[in-house]
Design an enzyme around this catalytic site. Structure first.
Site, PDB file in Angstrom:
ATOM      1  N   ARG A 146       1.573  -5.043   5.804  1.00  0.00           N
ATOM      2  CA  ARG A 146       0.298  -5.606   5.357  1.00  0.00           C
ATOM      3  C   ARG A 146       0.347  -7.122   5.491  1.00  0.00           C
ATOM      4  O   ARG A 146       1.423  -7.722   5.369  1.00  0.00           O
ATOM      5  CB  ARG A 146       0.044  -5.209   3.902  1.00  0.00           C
ATOM      6  CG  ARG A 146      -1.304  -5.616   3.337  1.00  0.00           C
ATOM      7  CD  ARG A 146      -1.409  -5.226   1.877  1.00  0.00           C
ATOM      8  NE  ARG A 146      -2.749  -5.420   1.339  1.00  0.00           N
ATOM      9  CZ  ARG A 146      -3.088  -5.221   0.056  1.00  0.00           C
ATOM     10  NH1 ARG A 146      -2.159  -4.824  -0.805  1.00  0.00           N
ATOM     11  NH2 ARG A 146      -4.331  -5.428  -0.353  1.00  0.00           N
ATOM     12  N   SER A 170      -7.918  10.647  -0.213  1.00  0.00           N
ATOM     13  CA  SER A 170      -7.180   9.380  -0.161  1.00  0.00           C
ATOM     14  C   SER A 170      -8.100   8.160  -0.152  1.00  0.00           C
ATOM     15  O   SER A 170      -7.645   7.043   0.085  1.00  0.00           O
ATOM     16  CB  SER A 170      -6.281   9.341   1.082  1.00  0.00           C
ATOM     17  OG  SER A 170      -7.062   9.382   2.270  1.00  0.00           O
ATOM     18  N   PHE A 208     -10.025   5.106  -1.774  1.00  0.00           N
ATOM     19  CA  PHE A 208      -9.602   4.279  -2.907  1.00  0.00           C
ATOM     20  C   PHE A 208     -10.294   4.733  -4.190  1.00  0.00           C
ATOM     21  O   PHE A 208      -9.669   4.824  -5.251  1.00  0.00           O
ATOM     22  CB  PHE A 208      -9.904   2.800  -2.632  1.00  0.00           C
ATOM     23  CG  PHE A 208      -9.430   1.896  -3.741  1.00  0.00           C
ATOM     24  CD1 PHE A 208      -8.102   1.546  -3.846  1.00  0.00           C
ATOM     25  CD2 PHE A 208     -10.314   1.427  -4.701  1.00  0.00           C
ATOM     26  CE1 PHE A 208      -7.647   0.733  -4.879  1.00  0.00           C
ATOM     27  CE2 PHE A 208      -9.878   0.616  -5.739  1.00  0.00           C
ATOM     28  CZ  PHE A 208      -8.550   0.268  -5.830  1.00  0.00           C
ATOM     29  N   HIS A 243      11.255   0.678  -0.795  1.00  0.00           N
ATOM     30  CA  HIS A 243      10.949  -0.734  -0.520  1.00  0.00           C
ATOM     31  C   HIS A 243      12.170  -1.444   0.072  1.00  0.00           C
ATOM     32  O   HIS A 243      12.145  -2.658   0.268  1.00  0.00           O
ATOM     33  CB  HIS A 243      10.591  -1.469  -1.820  1.00  0.00           C
ATOM     34  CG  HIS A 243       9.317  -1.026  -2.473  1.00  0.00           C
ATOM     35  ND1 HIS A 243       8.152  -0.814  -1.769  1.00  0.00           N
ATOM     36  CD2 HIS A 243       9.019  -0.793  -3.790  1.00  0.00           C
ATOM     37  CE1 HIS A 243       7.190  -0.465  -2.631  1.00  0.00           C
ATOM     38  NE2 HIS A 243       7.693  -0.424  -3.838  1.00  0.00           N
ATOM     39  N   TYR A 298      -1.740  -1.709   6.864  1.00  0.00           N
ATOM     40  CA  TYR A 298      -2.681  -1.438   5.771  1.00  0.00           C
ATOM     41  C   TYR A 298      -4.107  -1.650   6.262  1.00  0.00           C
ATOM     42  O   TYR A 298      -5.000  -0.859   5.970  1.00  0.00           O
ATOM     43  CB  TYR A 298      -2.349  -2.397   4.620  1.00  0.00           C
ATOM     44  CG  TYR A 298      -3.231  -2.270   3.401  1.00  0.00           C
ATOM     45  CD1 TYR A 298      -2.854  -1.467   2.335  1.00  0.00           C
ATOM     46  CD2 TYR A 298      -4.415  -3.001   3.288  1.00  0.00           C
ATOM     47  CE1 TYR A 298      -3.643  -1.364   1.191  1.00  0.00           C
ATOM     48  CE2 TYR A 298      -5.213  -2.909   2.152  1.00  0.00           C
ATOM     49  CZ  TYR A 298      -4.821  -2.095   1.109  1.00  0.00           C
ATOM     50  OH  TYR A 298      -5.608  -1.997  -0.012  1.00  0.00           O
ATOM     51  N   GLY A 354       0.799  -1.220   0.000  1.00  0.00           N
ATOM     52  CA  GLY A 354       0.000   0.000   0.000  1.00  0.00           C
ATOM     53  C   GLY A 354       0.827   1.263   0.000  1.00  0.00           C
ATOM     54  O   GLY A 354       0.343   2.329   0.383  1.00  0.00           O
ATOM     55  N   LYS A 380      -7.840  -3.177  -6.596  1.00  0.00           N
ATOM     56  CA  LYS A 380      -9.000  -3.432  -5.743  1.00  0.00           C
ATOM     57  C   LYS A 380      -8.931  -2.667  -4.430  1.00  0.00           C
ATOM     58  O   LYS A 380      -9.911  -2.137  -3.952  1.00  0.00           O
ATOM     59  CB  LYS A 380      -9.116  -4.937  -5.446  1.00  0.00           C
ATOM     60  CG  LYS A 380      -9.845  -5.735  -6.514  1.00  0.00           C
ATOM     61  CD  LYS A 380     -10.169  -7.128  -5.980  1.00  0.00           C
ATOM     62  CE  LYS A 380     -11.033  -7.908  -6.966  1.00  0.00           C
ATOM     63  NZ  LYS A 380     -11.384  -9.239  -6.434  1.00  0.00           N
ATOM     64  N   GLY A 381      -7.735  -2.668  -3.824  1.00  0.00           N
ATOM     65  CA  GLY A 381      -7.555  -1.918  -2.586  1.00  0.00           C
ATOM     66  C   GLY A 381      -8.334  -2.466  -1.412  1.00  0.00           C
ATOM     67  O   GLY A 381      -8.708  -1.730  -0.510  1.00  0.00           O
TER      68      GLY A 381
END
Length: 312
Positions: A149, A246, A248, A127, A212, A68, A269-270
């Site tokens: 997440r 913010s 989705f 990352h 997340y 995310g 999809k979120g």
């Protein structure tokens, strides 16, 4: 502030064109034992990264791929832009000509020299494992938001992302991808190693961990807590604006403007628990066992609420 991100779109578009002419086994390279996409990362960039002069007011977001980071990164960028507009007027220091690609490890070797000249506050995503970040980040006591997440949704999202992105190797089947995910053959390395390494910093006062899932459950509270952590002072109305932008749906609708061709792939999809559409019983057991062995008893492992989000 959902403005076009020209630098982001240009870098990704060029990388996707380059990747489309490459064979599957040419798309990744190994640096210090970890795989990275060859069209957006390079050994030269990793070596030059040490020249970054981190500042105590840098706003840093760290997260494993598909946790995310683009969503939360946009929240961070919006918080900073809203604060700057309030305190400095319309002319924001994050004007387009001053932008760099937000992910620290993506770009050219000269980006760090340019970043060193940028005015504060700089918003930086990554990352990378903590040991692969410039040492100045930890010496400067810059604040780091660590986004995590649940591993089953990370794997599911990564699978769809890999098959939609020419920058990364695609997989004929979910079963093939699952084997790669569990055997440390992913770009940016192993999910479980990522959490294990970042767990060493989870108790640091300049590191805040957010999941997340908790952000999905109560975005307004999450945004408020993030702003407080970074010392970004906004009114309730200003914070609410960030919350609304913010969602989705809002980000998906603006994704072409903010992320170019990558937008529809990034904002798929979120949701939470999409993993149930792919995992079979054997894969569930293997993931449960790996989680138990590597991170279940750690601070980050407990923060993930694995029993709530990952049990069939």
């Amino acid at each position: 502030m959902e403005k076009p991100r020209k630098k982001f779109i240009d870098v990704v578009d060029k990388a996707m064109v380059a990747a489309s002419t490459m064979d599957r086994d040419e798309l990744l390279f190994s640096y210090k034992g970890i795989l990275y996409p060859v069209t957006v990362c390079s050994p030269e960039v990793f070596k030059a990264m040490e020249s970054l002069e981190a500042r105590s007011d840098d706003v840093i977001l760290a997260g494993y791929p598909k946790s995310g980071t683009n969503w939360v990164g946009q929240i961070l960028s919006d918080l900073v832009a809203t604060f700057e507009k309030k305190t400095q007027g319309e002319e924001s220091v994050n004007a387009e000509d001053l932008e760099e690609f937000p992910y620290l490890e993506v770009g050219d070797a000269g980006k760090f020299e340019r970043m060193n000249k940028l005015p504060s506050r700089r918003v930086i995503f990554t990352h990378l494992l903590p040991d692969n970040l410039p040492r100045s980040i930890f010496k400067s006591k810059a604040k780091i938001l660590l986004l995590i997440r649940n591993p089953k949704d990370v794997a599911t999202s990564f699978y769809h992302f890999s098959n939609g992105m020419s920058l990364l190797p695609s997989y004929e089947t979910w079963d093939d991808f699952f084997i790669a995910f569990m055997t440390e053959k992913m770009p940016w390395g192993s999910y479980f190693n990522y959490l294990s390494e970042w767990n060493k910093y989870a108790a640091d006062e300049n590191v805040m961990t957010i999941t997340y899932e908790e952000l999905k459950e109560n975005r307004a509270l999450g945004v408020k807590n993030i702003a407080a952590f970074f010392g970004i002072s906004l009114t309730e109305e200003e914070l609410q604006g960030v919350v609304e932008r913010s969602s989705f749906q809002s980000m998906k609708e603006n994704s072409v403007k903010t992320h170019g061709a990558l937008g529809s792939i990034l904002f798929r999809k979120g949701g939470v628990s999409d993993w149930k559409s792919l995992f079979n019983e054997d894969q569930n057991e293997k993931m449960d066992k790996a989680f138990e062995e590597h991170i279940a008893g750690t601070k980050l492992g407990m923060k993930l609420k694995y029993d709530v989000y990952c049990k069939a």
